[in-house]
Design a protein around this motif. Structure first.
Motif, short mmCIF file in Angstrom:
data_model
loop_
_atom_site.label_atom_id
_atom_site.label_comp_id
_atom_site.label_asym_id
_atom_site.label_seq_id
_atom_site.Cartn_x
_atom_site.Cartn_y
_atom_site.Cartn_z
N LYS A 39 0.84 -1.19 0.00
CA LYS A 39 0.00 0.00 0.00
C LYS A 39 0.88 1.24 0.00
CE LYS A 39 -3.96 -1.99 2.48
NZ LYS A 39 -3.45 -3.36 2.67
N VAL A 40 0.43 2.24 -0.72
CA VAL A 40 1.12 3.53 -0.76
C VAL A 40 0.15 4.60 -0.27
CG1 VAL A 40 2.19 5.29 -2.23
CG2 VAL A 40 2.64 2.85 -2.67
N TYR A 41 0.63 5.43 0.66
CA TYR A 41 -0.19 6.48 1.26
C TYR A 41 0.45 7.85 1.05
CZ TYR A 41 -2.42 2.70 3.92
OH TYR A 41 -3.08 1.55 4.28
N VAL A 42 -0.39 8.85 0.81
CA VAL A 42 0.05 10.23 0.86
C VAL A 42 -0.14 10.69 2.30
CG1 VAL A 42 -0.29 12.57 0.00
CG2 VAL A 42 -0.70 10.63 -1.51
N GLU A 43 0.95 11.04 2.95
CA GLU A 43 0.87 11.42 4.35
C GLU A 43 0.44 12.88 4.47
OE1 GLU A 43 4.85 10.23 5.65
OE2 GLU A 43 3.85 8.67 6.82
N ARG A 67 -4.60 29.60 -3.36
CA ARG A 67 -4.13 29.03 -4.62
C ARG A 67 -2.82 28.28 -4.43
NH1 ARG A 67 -5.99 34.00 -6.86
NH2 ARG A 67 -3.85 34.82 -6.72
N GLU A 68 -1.90 28.86 -3.65
CA GLU A 68 -0.61 28.22 -3.42
C GLU A 68 -0.78 26.90 -2.66
OE1 GLU A 68 1.60 31.14 -1.33
OE2 GLU A 68 2.18 32.26 -3.15
N SER A 69 -1.68 26.91 -1.68
CA SER A 69 -1.93 25.69 -0.91
C SER A 69 -2.54 24.60 -1.78
CB SER A 69 -2.85 26.01 0.27
OG SER A 69 -3.19 24.84 0.98
N ALA A 70 -3.51 25.00 -2.63
CA ALA A 70 -4.15 24.02 -3.52
C ALA A 70 -3.15 23.47 -4.52
CB ALA A 70 -5.33 24.68 -4.25
N GLU A 111 0.17 19.04 -6.48
CA GLU A 111 1.50 18.57 -6.87
C GLU A 111 1.91 17.35 -6.04
OE1 GLU A 111 4.82 18.31 -9.12
OE2 GLU A 111 3.11 19.66 -9.42
N LYS A 112 1.59 17.39 -4.76
CA LYS A 112 1.90 16.26 -3.87
C LYS A 112 1.17 15.00 -4.32
CE LYS A 112 1.98 15.30 1.11
NZ LYS A 112 1.65 15.85 2.45
N TRP A 113 -0.10 15.16 -4.70
CA TRP A 113 -0.87 14.01 -5.16
C TRP A 113 -0.34 13.48 -6.48
CZ3 TRP A 113 -4.57 10.65 -3.72
CH2 TRP A 113 -5.15 10.84 -2.45
N ARG A 114 0.01 14.37 -7.40
CA ARG A 114 0.56 13.93 -8.69
C ARG A 114 1.85 13.14 -8.48
NH1 ARG A 114 -1.38 18.93 -10.83
NH2 ARG A 114 0.62 19.93 -10.34
N THR A 115 2.71 13.64 -7.59
CA THR A 115 3.96 12.96 -7.31
C THR A 115 3.71 11.58 -6.72
OG1 THR A 115 5.10 15.06 -6.93
CG2 THR A 115 6.12 13.08 -6.00
N ALA A 116 2.76 11.50 -5.77
CA ALA A 116 2.44 10.22 -5.13
C ALA A 116 1.85 9.23 -6.13
CB ALA A 116 1.49 10.45 -3.97
N GLY A 150 6.91 12.55 2.03
CA GLY A 150 5.46 12.67 2.16
C GLY A 150 4.69 11.48 1.65
N VAL A 151 5.40 10.43 1.21
CA VAL A 151 4.74 9.23 0.70
C VAL A 151 5.22 8.03 1.54
CG1 VAL A 151 4.55 7.64 -1.25
CG2 VAL A 151 4.48 10.10 -1.64
#
Length: 255
Positions: free
Chosen positions: A128-132, A159-162, A167-172, A236-237
Motif C-alpha cells: 500500500k502507498v499512502y500520501v501522508e 491558490r498556493e496551498s491548492a 502537486e503532492k498528489w501527482r507525485t504520489a 510525504g509518501v
C-alpha cells in the motif's frame, strides 16, 4: 443439545506436517482435517445460534463479533500457510454437517485442484502507498494566526496551498504507478484493489495504491528487499508491506 455446524476455513492437499497443537479457531474450537477425494477441508464446529443464515445476518452487524471471528479465521489460515498451500474460503462458510462439506468438495473439486496447482509454493504480498498529511493539513492553524493582509493575499495563499496539494498528489500517484509496474515485473501475478478509506480503516494518510502480488516463496526475499528500498524514496509518501499471506487475491475467493 445440537452438535453445531461445520465451519470451513480452507481446502488444501494432505499436510506434510501437523498443525500447531495449540491452534484454535472460531470460538476457541480446535480445527480438524476432513479428508475427501485426496483433498482436505480444514474445519471446526461452531454454534448454530451464531452461524445459521438468520443469525448471521444479525451477527454481521456486530463489529466486535465480526472482528473476533475474522481474527480467528485468519489465525487458522496463517497457521496453514506455514505448512501447506491453502485455498482460503470466505468468512463464515458453514455447512450442516461433514456430508455437506464433502458435497462442496466434490462440486468444486476440479477448481480446487486447478487453483492449488497454480498457487503451490507461492504466497501473497500486499503493498500500500499512502500520501501522508503534513502538519498544516493535519491541524488547521488558529483563526488569529498569520491572518492575510487582504482578500487578495488570502486568495493567493489558497491558490498556493491548492497547487502544493495537487502537486503532492501527482507525485504520489506517479510514484505508485511506477512502483506497481516494478513489482509486477518481479511477481507472477498482481491485483489492484480499490483504495482503502482512511476514515474506515483508521490508517493515517490517503491510500493511492492498494495492490496484491503473487510471489514464489523462493523469490519472496528479493521481492521484500525491493519494496524496502522504495521506503522513504519520496518525501510525504509512505509505503507499507504486509505478508506473506495465503493467496486470497488469486484464489477466486473473497476475503
Amino acid at each position: 443439545m445440537t452438535a453445531g455446524l461445520r465451519y470451513v476455513y480452507a481446502v488444501c492437499r494432505p499436510l506434510g506436517a501437523p498443525l500447531q497443537a495449540e491452534l484454535t479457531g472460531i470460538g476457541g474450537a480446535p480445527p480438524a482435517l476432513l479428508h475427501h477425494h485426496g483433498l482436505v477441508a480444514v474445519v471446526s464446529t461452531v454454534p448454530e445460534h451464531d452461524f445459521s443464515e438468520e443469525s448471521l445476518r444479525a451477527r454481521l452487524e456486530d463489529l466486535d463479533w465480526l472482528s473476533a471471528t475474522a481474527r480467528a479465521h485468519q489465525g487458522v489460515i496463517d497457521a496453514l500457510t506455514t505448512v501447506t498451500t491453502p485455498v482460503p474460503l470466505r468468512l463464515a462458510t458453514v455447512f450442516r454437517d461433514d456430508s455437506g462439506v464433502r458435497s462442496m468438495i466434490e462440486s468444486r473439486e476440479d477448481d480446487f485442484r486447478r487453483i492449488l496447482d497454480r498457487l503451490e509454493g507461492r504466497v501473497e504480498w500486499g503493498v500500500k502507498v499512502y500520501v501522508e498529511s503534513g502538519p498544516q493539513e493535519a491541524k488547521a492553524p488558529a483563526p488569529a494566526a498569520a491572518r492575510p493582509a487582504s482578500g487578495r493575499d488570502y486568495l493567493r495563499r489558497r491558490r498556493e496551498s491548492a497547487h502544493a496539494h495537487e502537486e503532492k498528489w501527482r507525485t504520489a500517484e506517479t510514484f505508485a504507478e511506477t512502483l506497481h509496474e516494478r513489482l509486477t515485473r518481479r511477481a507472477e501475478d498482481a491485483r489492484l484493489h480499490p483504495p482503502q478509506n482512511s476514515a474506515l480503516s483508521g490508517t493515517p494518510g490517503q491510500n493511492v495504491l492498494n495492490a496484491a502480488y503473487l510471489v514464489s516463496r523462493a523469490d519472496s526475499e528479493e521481492f521484500v528487499e525491493l519494496v524496502d528500498r522504495t521506503k522513504g524514496e519520496v518525501p510525504g509518501v509512505r509505503v507499507e508491506l504486509t505478508g506473506p499471506w495465503a493467496a486470497y487475491s488469486f484464489s477466486g475467493e473473497e476475503r
